[in-house]
Write a protein that holds these residues in place. Structure first.
Motif, PDB file in Angstrom:
ATOM      1  N   PRO A 170      -5.402  11.892  24.219  1.00 20.23           N
ATOM      2  CA  PRO A 170      -4.123  12.472  23.805  1.00 20.23           C
ATOM      3  C   PRO A 170      -3.870  12.531  22.303  1.00 20.23           C
ATOM      4  O   PRO A 170      -3.134  13.401  21.843  1.00 20.23           O
ATOM      5  N   SER A 171      -4.462  11.638  21.524  1.00 25.30           N
ATOM      6  CA  SER A 171      -4.148  11.586  20.097  1.00 25.30           C
ATOM      7  C   SER A 171      -5.243  12.202  19.247  1.00 25.30           C
ATOM      8  O   SER A 171      -6.422  12.142  19.589  1.00 25.30           O
ATOM      9  N   THR A 172      -4.821  12.761  18.129  1.00 26.78           N
ATOM     10  CA  THR A 172      -5.775  13.173  17.109  1.00 26.78           C
ATOM     11  C   THR A 172      -6.165  11.913  16.354  1.00 26.78           C
ATOM     12  O   THR A 172      -5.323  11.081  16.029  1.00 26.78           O
ATOM     13  N   LEU A 173      -7.456  11.752  16.095  1.00 31.01           N
ATOM     14  CA  LEU A 173      -7.947  10.570  15.403  1.00 31.01           C
ATOM     15  C   LEU A 173      -8.540  10.983  14.067  1.00 31.01           C
ATOM     16  O   LEU A 173      -9.030  12.105  13.916  1.00 31.01           O
ATOM     17  N   ASP A 174      -8.497  10.073  13.115  1.00 32.58           N
ATOM     18  CA  ASP A 174      -9.074  10.410  11.813  1.00 32.58           C
ATOM     19  C   ASP A 174     -10.196   9.453  11.458  1.00 32.58           C
ATOM     20  O   ASP A 174     -10.323   8.368  12.010  1.00 32.58           O
ATOM     21  N   ILE A 175     -10.997   9.920  10.523  1.00 32.43           N
ATOM     22  CA  ILE A 175     -12.039   9.099   9.930  1.00 32.43           C
ATOM     23  C   ILE A 175     -11.542   8.756   8.541  1.00 32.43           C
ATOM     24  O   ILE A 175     -11.103   9.643   7.799  1.00 32.43           O
ATOM     25  N   HIS A 176     -11.553   7.475   8.195  1.00 38.00           N
ATOM     26  CA  HIS A 176     -11.031   7.041   6.900  1.00 38.00           C
ATOM     27  C   HIS A 176     -11.707   7.839   5.779  1.00 38.00           C
ATOM     28  O   HIS A 176     -12.920   8.070   5.816  1.00 38.00           O
ATOM     29  N   PRO A 177     -10.938   8.278   4.780  1.00 35.01           N
ATOM     30  CA  PRO A 177     -11.509   9.090   3.694  1.00 35.01           C
ATOM     31  C   PRO A 177     -12.715   8.468   3.004  1.00 35.01           C
ATOM     32  O   PRO A 177     -13.614   9.188   2.567  1.00 35.01           O
ATOM     33  N   SER A 178     -12.784   7.158   2.924  1.00 32.19           N
ATOM     34  CA  SER A 178     -13.932   6.538   2.265  1.00 32.19           C
ATOM     35  C   SER A 178     -15.207   6.657   3.104  1.00 32.19           C
ATOM     36  O   SER A 178     -16.304   6.479   2.592  1.00 32.19           O
ATOM     37  N   GLY A 199     -13.502  -1.440   2.989  1.00 26.48           N
ATOM     38  CA  GLY A 199     -13.286  -2.629   2.167  1.00 26.48           C
ATOM     39  C   GLY A 199     -13.481  -2.337   0.683  1.00 26.48           C
ATOM     40  O   GLY A 199     -12.680  -2.758  -0.153  1.00 26.48           O
ATOM     41  N   ASN A 200     -14.541  -1.604   0.350  1.00 27.09           N
ATOM     42  CA  ASN A 200     -14.787  -1.235  -1.049  1.00 27.09           C
ATOM     43  C   ASN A 200     -13.667  -0.354  -1.584  1.00 27.09           C
ATOM     44  O   ASN A 200     -13.241  -0.507  -2.730  1.00 27.09           O
ATOM     45  N   ASN A 201     -13.178   0.556  -0.758  1.00 30.86           N
ATOM     46  CA  ASN A 201     -12.078   1.435  -1.154  1.00 30.86           C
ATOM     47  C   ASN A 201     -10.814   0.622  -1.413  1.00 30.86           C
ATOM     48  O   ASN A 201     -10.101   0.867  -2.382  1.00 30.86           O
ATOM     49  N   MET A 202     -10.546  -0.355  -0.567  1.00 30.26           N
ATOM     50  CA  MET A 202      -9.341  -1.175  -0.734  1.00 30.26           C
ATOM     51  C   MET A 202      -9.436  -2.071  -1.968  1.00 30.26           C
ATOM     52  O   MET A 202      -8.428  -2.351  -2.614  1.00 30.26           O
ATOM     53  N   ILE A 203     -10.653  -2.495  -2.331  1.00 25.03           N
ATOM     54  CA  ILE A 203     -10.833  -3.256  -3.577  1.00 25.03           C
ATOM     55  C   ILE A 203     -10.473  -2.364  -4.762  1.00 25.03           C
ATOM     56  O   ILE A 203      -9.793  -2.802  -5.693  1.00 25.03           O
ATOM     57  N   LEU A 204     -10.898  -1.112  -4.723  1.00 16.77           N
ATOM     58  CA  LEU A 204     -10.557  -0.158  -5.784  1.00 16.77           C
ATOM     59  C   LEU A 204      -9.045   0.045  -5.863  1.00 16.77           C
ATOM     60  O   LEU A 204      -8.466   0.013  -6.949  1.00 16.77           O
TER      61      LEU A 204
END
Length: 176
Positions: free
Chosen positions: A77-85, A136-141
């Motif tokens: 039922p839901s559209t799902l995404d892939i994290h941009p990183s 995790g690397n993206n969140m560190i940035l």
């Protein structure tokens, strides 16, 4: 309505005060919001077998690492995404070429509606370990950008408040 910061505007205390408050808000948001996608374990995710329907891809040409991929399914039922990183060129190209009706096995965090693992016909296109490492690397940035914004905001506020306090403390009384 137009508002811009330049050297002339930054000489004005009100502009520095506004910029300082804005930078503090951005910094705090980046630092405290740093847990948006961190800490998701495999047990926080559910395994979904779904039939691929469509892939939507959005990219901001001005920014690095700002590709967004959204997948829709015939039987989920839901559209799902892939994290941009995680949305690299190889994965994006494969998903754009994928035909509707293809069966997929997904590891999904339903709270974030984010795919942490993606398998097509038994082939792993995105692994959980790869996704968590890149996120995790993206969140560190993001956190480091928050620290820089916080420091710049403190400097802006400091350059407004200290002269004001100095002026108040060293105010000479008017003679009658």
């Amino acid at each position: 309505m137009e508002f811009s910061f330049n050297l002339e505007n930054l000489q004005k205390p009100k502009s520095r005060l506004l910029l300082g408050v804005l930078l503090l808000a951005i910094g705090v948001t980046c630092i405290l919001g740093n847990t948006w996608n961190l800490g998701v374990t495999e047990s926080d995710c559910i395994t979904v077998e779904a039939t691929f329907e469509d892939c939507k891809y959005y990219s901001m040409k001005e920014a690095n690492d700002s590709n967004s991929i959204y997948l829709s399914f015939e039987d989920y039922p839901s559209t799902l995404d892939i994290h941009p990183s995680c949305a690299n060129d190889r994965l994006t190209q494969k998903l754009m070429e994928l035909k509707s009706g293809t069966e997929m096995q997904l590891l999904v965090n339903e709270e974030a509606r984010c795919i942490y693992e993606l398998k097509v016909a038994g082939e792993t296109w995105l692994s959980y370990d790869e996704a968590t490492e890149k996120i995790g690397n993206n969140m560190i940035l993001v956190k480091n950008i928050g620290y820089v914004a916080l420091a710049a905001g403190i400097i802006c506020l400091f350059t407004v408040i200290v002269p004001l306090i100095w002026k108040l403390l060293h105010k000479t009384p008017k003679m009658k």
